[in-house]
Design an enzyme around this catalytic site. Structure first.
Site, short mmCIF file in Angstrom:
data_model
loop_
_atom_site.label_atom_id
_atom_site.label_comp_id
_atom_site.label_asym_id
_atom_site.label_seq_id
_atom_site.Cartn_x
_atom_site.Cartn_y
_atom_site.Cartn_z
N GLU A 39 43.93 -22.25 34.15
CA GLU A 39 44.49 -23.22 33.19
C GLU A 39 43.39 -24.16 32.66
O GLU A 39 43.33 -24.46 31.46
CB GLU A 39 45.57 -24.03 33.90
CG GLU A 39 46.39 -24.93 33.03
CD GLU A 39 47.42 -24.20 32.19
OE1 GLU A 39 47.23 -24.19 30.97
OE2 GLU A 39 48.38 -23.66 32.74
N GLU A 46 39.86 -23.52 24.60
CA GLU A 46 40.58 -24.00 23.40
C GLU A 46 39.80 -25.11 22.71
O GLU A 46 39.62 -25.09 21.49
CB GLU A 46 41.95 -24.54 23.80
CG GLU A 46 43.07 -23.50 23.73
CD GLU A 46 44.41 -24.10 24.11
OE1 GLU A 46 45.31 -23.33 24.42
OE2 GLU A 46 44.55 -25.35 24.10
N GLU A 55 38.36 -23.40 10.90
CA GLU A 55 38.94 -22.32 10.10
C GLU A 55 39.63 -21.28 11.00
O GLU A 55 39.29 -21.17 12.17
CB GLU A 55 37.84 -21.62 9.31
CG GLU A 55 37.29 -22.46 8.18
CD GLU A 55 36.05 -21.83 7.56
OE1 GLU A 55 35.88 -20.60 7.72
OE2 GLU A 55 35.26 -22.56 6.95
N ARG A 56 40.55 -20.51 10.37
CA ARG A 56 41.15 -19.40 11.11
C ARG A 56 40.14 -18.27 11.13
O ARG A 56 39.58 -17.92 10.08
CB ARG A 56 42.44 -18.91 10.42
CG ARG A 56 43.42 -20.01 10.08
CD ARG A 56 43.90 -20.81 11.24
NE ARG A 56 44.88 -20.12 12.09
CZ ARG A 56 45.47 -20.69 13.13
NH1 ARG A 56 45.18 -21.93 13.46
NH2 ARG A 56 46.34 -20.03 13.85
N HIS A 57 39.87 -17.74 12.31
CA HIS A 57 38.89 -16.67 12.43
C HIS A 57 39.36 -15.69 13.51
O HIS A 57 39.84 -16.13 14.56
CB HIS A 57 37.52 -17.26 12.80
CG HIS A 57 36.39 -16.28 12.64
ND1 HIS A 57 36.18 -15.27 13.53
CD2 HIS A 57 35.43 -16.17 11.69
CE1 HIS A 57 35.13 -14.57 13.14
NE2 HIS A 57 34.66 -15.09 12.01
N LYS A 64 40.88 -17.50 22.13
CA LYS A 64 42.03 -18.29 22.63
C LYS A 64 43.08 -17.39 23.27
O LYS A 64 43.66 -17.74 24.31
CB LYS A 64 42.67 -19.08 21.48
CG LYS A 64 41.85 -20.29 21.08
CD LYS A 64 42.66 -21.20 20.19
CE LYS A 64 41.88 -22.44 19.83
NZ LYS A 64 42.67 -23.38 19.01
N ASP A 65 43.33 -16.23 22.66
CA ASP A 65 44.36 -15.33 23.20
C ASP A 65 43.95 -14.73 24.55
O ASP A 65 44.77 -14.59 25.46
CB ASP A 65 44.69 -14.21 22.20
CG ASP A 65 45.44 -14.74 20.98
OD1 ASP A 65 45.85 -15.92 21.02
OD2 ASP A 65 45.60 -13.98 20.01
N1 LIG Z 1 40.68 -21.00 14.76
C1 LIG Z 1 41.63 -20.05 14.94
N2 LIG Z 1 41.55 -18.89 14.27
C2 LIG Z 1 42.50 -17.92 14.44
N3 LIG Z 1 43.59 -18.04 15.25
C3 LIG Z 1 43.71 -19.19 15.93
C4 LIG Z 1 42.75 -20.26 15.82
N4 LIG Z 1 43.14 -21.28 16.63
C5 LIG Z 1 44.28 -20.85 17.20
N5 LIG Z 1 44.62 -19.61 16.81
C6 LIG Z 1 45.81 -18.83 17.25
O1 LIG Z 1 46.87 -19.72 17.48
C7 LIG Z 1 47.29 -19.65 18.86
C8 LIG Z 1 47.64 -21.03 19.35
O2 LIG Z 1 46.44 -21.80 19.37
P1 LIG Z 1 46.44 -23.34 19.73
O3 LIG Z 1 47.37 -23.55 20.90
O4 LIG Z 1 45.06 -23.82 19.85
O5 LIG Z 1 47.16 -24.02 18.51
P2 LIG Z 1 46.68 -23.97 16.98
O6 LIG Z 1 46.94 -22.59 16.38
O7 LIG Z 1 45.26 -24.46 16.92
O8 LIG Z 1 47.69 -24.93 16.27
P3 LIG Z 1 47.90 -26.47 16.57
O9 LIG Z 1 46.53 -27.08 16.69
O10 LIG Z 1 48.67 -26.95 15.38
O11 LIG Z 1 48.72 -26.53 17.84
C9 LIG Z 1 46.10 -19.02 19.59
O12 LIG Z 1 46.52 -18.35 20.76
C10 LIG Z 1 45.54 -18.09 18.55
O13 LIG Z 1 46.28 -16.89 18.53
#
Ligand SMILES: Nc1ncnc2c1ncn2[C@@H]1O[C@H](COP(=O)(O)OP(=O)(O)OP(=O)(O)O)[C@@H](O)[C@H]1O
Length: 97
Positions: A39, A46, A55-57, A64-65
């Site tokens: 955890e 994260e 950015e989304r990448h 993260k996954d």
């Molecule tokens: N920079 C990124 N690019 C692509 N996918 C992402 C990115 N950040 C997060 N994700 C996807 O979103 C999921 C959840 O991520 P996270 O818990 O960090 O929240 P978030 O997507 O950043 O949204 P928020 O910040 O609004 O909670 C991740 O498991 C991943 O699949």
């Protein structure tokens, strides 16, 4: 993290009440440490990804996954260990009521 801390506290209280043996305690402690450690690594990854890019990448998504997947694997293992260690004495205790 809060849920896992609560679950760990619950497991410790149950293990104390059910008078688990030394071997059982070792498995429970190892699984609690495994879940909390995964955890913490997940949270660190994260934050590092969020710092690296806004950015989304696809690589950020994969990082993260995979980190979240590690928490899931540790949690499922801990649930199985909890069931194996606490299940039989809990069943025995319930059968006596
Ligand atoms: N920079 C990124 N690019 C692509 N996918 C992402 C990115 N950040 C997060 N994700 C996807 O979103 C999921 C959840 O991520 P996270 O818990 O960090 O929240 P978030 O997507 O950043 O949204 P928020 O910040 O609004 O909670 C991740 O498991 C991943 O699949």
């Amino acid at each position: 993290m809060r849920f896992h801390l609560f679950a760990a506290a619950l497991v410790i209280v149950m293990a104390l009440l059910l008078d688990i043996d030394k071997n059982g305690w070792l498995w429970l402690i190892a699984s609690i440490v495994g879940v909390l450690t995964s955890e913490m690594f997940n949270s660190a990854i994260e934050r590092a990804v969020d710092l690296a890019t806004a950015e989304r990448h696809p690589v950020a998504k994969a990082a993260k996954d995979i980190a979240a997947g590690a928490v899931l694997v540790a949690s499922l293992g801990a649930a199985a260990i909890g069931l194996i260690v606490l299940g039989p004495p809990l069943w025995h205790w319930l059968a006596q009521r």
